[in-house]
Design an enzyme around this catalytic site. Structure first.
Site, PDB file in Angstrom:
ATOM      1  N   CYS A 116     -63.528 -24.389  11.149  1.00 20.20           N
ATOM      2  CA  CYS A 116     -62.261 -24.502  10.482  1.00 20.20           C
ATOM      3  C   CYS A 116     -61.603 -25.664  10.393  1.00 20.20           C
ATOM      4  O   CYS A 116     -62.045 -26.732  10.055  1.00 20.20           O
ATOM      5  CB  CYS A 116     -61.536 -23.334  11.011  1.00 20.20           C
ATOM      6  SG  CYS A 116     -59.988 -22.938   9.852  1.00 20.20           S
ATOM      7  N   GLU A 119     -67.170 -16.844  14.037  1.00 18.95           N
ATOM      8  CA  GLU A 119     -66.914 -16.154  15.188  1.00 18.95           C
ATOM      9  C   GLU A 119     -66.226 -14.537  14.644  1.00 18.95           C
ATOM     10  O   GLU A 119     -65.889 -13.677  15.659  1.00 18.95           O
ATOM     11  CB  GLU A 119     -66.284 -16.883  16.334  1.00 18.95           C
ATOM     12  CG  GLU A 119     -64.941 -17.028  16.086  1.00 18.95           C
ATOM     13  CD  GLU A 119     -64.442 -18.227  15.329  1.00 18.95           C
ATOM     14  OE1 GLU A 119     -65.497 -18.658  14.658  1.00 18.95           O
ATOM     15  OE2 GLU A 119     -63.385 -18.495  15.090  1.00 18.95           O
ATOM     16  N   HIS A 138     -64.945 -18.821   9.836  1.00 20.59           N
ATOM     17  CA  HIS A 138     -64.783 -18.361  11.068  1.00 20.59           C
ATOM     18  C   HIS A 138     -66.046 -17.722  11.537  1.00 20.59           C
ATOM     19  O   HIS A 138     -65.849 -16.417  11.323  1.00 20.59           O
ATOM     20  CB  HIS A 138     -63.474 -17.645  11.658  1.00 20.59           C
ATOM     21  CG  HIS A 138     -62.425 -18.550  11.796  1.00 20.59           C
ATOM     22  ND1 HIS A 138     -62.068 -19.280  12.906  1.00 20.59           N
ATOM     23  CD2 HIS A 138     -61.506 -18.925  10.861  1.00 20.59           C
ATOM     24  CE1 HIS A 138     -61.068 -20.129  12.535  1.00 20.59           C
ATOM     25  NE2 HIS A 138     -60.682 -19.761  11.365  1.00 20.59           N
TER      26      HIS A 138
END
Lengths: 197, 251
Positions: A78, A181, A179
């Protein structure tokens, strides 16, 4: 060992949770010697570009990251991805790490709101060790600025009223605008491939 | 192209998932972390934990729930219920939430929206709105789990929260909530037209086709349901298959 670089900004714990979930050994650290001995590095980031570069420099990590990026895989996530470029125009012009040629500019999607938030589809551009050739893979984005760079550095774009660089790479330096994750199995797979580099 | 999101909501009280019909007759149905994992496996695009009693009985174990869920579920997590201050927001985000949902407190103290957006970013701040049509045919905003009518016009309030920096609105129709007759299309249309931020449809999903109807008839960005997914009458995957078959982009 993957070191998640802690300079005071970011989604450190989410990244750590995801790496632990896939069984990758990892550590959150701001110690330059641990950054030097790590097998690979992750540079996270949430917030505004100038603040993040300032915090990185205040933590005394700018030079060690630049130097280590030539020696081992580095992934920016990001804002951490945006920091890999030469400059950003967010709140005036600020220098980035200069690890991938290009700049970071406010997005100008036609008829669509900013920030770009949500699940968008990866459109593969050049081959990347982090991607498979599967179609219809969605990842999660939250951002208002995007990289402006030569397409030879873009492994995948997404379409948000304009072509947005989603996954960029230059040698062993990688950047995810999304992202990983927070991108379900697709994101975890990208992290698995990175952890295997 | 951005995918339309399907969002299961877990109403949590004292660390257990519950689901009420029109906010009354609440029944318990399970462990929130387990439910979140199940929804993740089904393809949920986001998961909402809503601490339903927090606004009048105090905050409790919800942060532990979020902390555990964030270790197992890798899609965005939204947490709402009883968040009264920037400090509450910070502790919730630190526990692993990606977004905060404020509802009653935002009505009582609109500055909370602005403060949250300024510090954490608009993308973090979702404003939940409970609303229903009054005898004059106007939608008004309710607080405290639908107990108190604030006599505040829905459209005015939606525009206000956008101006204050909310990144998203979760619009819950109390007229259709728990009734399972489909989302409140006229209400959704009115709010989507009034603001430029994403609107999540909430309240009323009863059949698989209700989700596609909301996406085809309005420009809402996401649709949320609780009991339907909870009682395993439908899976997120089934809803997405139906949307896909109707040409709606889903993940």
């Amino acid at each position: 060992m993957t070191v998640i670089i802690d300079y005071g900004a970011g989604n450190l714990f989410s990244v750590q949770n995801a790496l632990e979930h896939i069984g990758a050994e990892c550590k959150i650290s701001r110690d330059p010697s641990e950054i030097e001995t790590a097998d690979r590095l992750i540079l996270p980031g949430v917030g505004a570009f100038p603040d993040a570069m300032k915090m990185l420099s205040k933590a005394g990590l700018t030079e060690v990251i630049k130097e280590q990026a030539a020696k081992k895989p580095l992934m920016g996530i990001c804002l951490g991805m945006q920091m890999l470029f030469d400059t950003s125009l967010e709140f005036g012009k600020t220098d980035g790490l200069g690890l991938i040629p290009g700049s970071v500019e406010l997005m100008t999607p036609v008829g669509l709101p900013i920030p770009h938030i949500g699940w968008n589809e990866l459109e593969k551009n050049i081959p990347s060790p982090l991607l498979t050739d599967k179609k219809g893979e969605y990842v999660y984005f939250v951002h208002s600025y995007a990289a402006v760079t030569d397409e030879k550095y873009v492994a995948a774009y997404c379409d948000y009223g304009m072509k947005v660089p989603a996954l960029v790479q230059n040698g062993s330096v990688y950047g995810c605008q999304f992202h990983p994750e927070k991108s379900g199995e697709t994101g975890l797979d990208i992290l698995r491939r990175f952890a295997a580099l | 192209m951005l995918a339309k999101r399907i969002i299961p909501c877990l109403d949590v009280r004292d660390g257990k998932v519950v689901k009420g019909v029109n906010f009354e007759g609440i029944k318990e149905v399970g462990d929130p972390v387990e439910c979140a994992c199940e929804y993740n496996a089904q393809g949920a695009d986001e998961i909402v934990f809503y601490d339903i009693t927090a606004s009048h009985e105090g905050r409790g174990v919800i942060l532990d729930v979020v902390r555990s869920a964030a270790k197992k579920v890798f899609v965005p997590l939204t947490v709402g219920g009883g968040i009264k201050s920037v400090e509450d927001m910070r502790s919730t985000l630190r526990a692993g939430a990606d977004k905060i949902s404020v509802n009653s407190q935002a009505v009582k103290n609109p500055q909370l929206i602005k403060d949250g957006a300024d510090i954490f970013g608009s993308q973090c701040i979702c404003v939940g709105i409970d609303t229903k049509r009054n005898a004059q045919g106007k939608w008004t905003v309710f607080i405290n789990g639908g107990r108190i009518d604030m006599h505040l016009d829905l459209i005015e309030w939606a525009k206000t929260v956008e101006r204050l920096g909310a990144g998203e609105i979760c619009l819950n129709s109390m007229d259709t909530d728990g009734v399972r007759g489909g989302f409140d299309i006229p209400m959704l249309k009115a709010v989507v037209q009034a603001v430029n931020i994403p609107v999540i449809a909430s309240g009323g999903a009863g059949r698989v086709g209700d989700f596609a109807d909301a996406f085809l008839q309005t420009d809402c960005s996401a649709a949320l349901a609780a009991s339907l997914f909870h009682f395993r009458e439908l899976t997120v995957g089934e809803v997405k298959d139906d949307c896909r078959a109707k040409g709606i982009p889903v993940r």
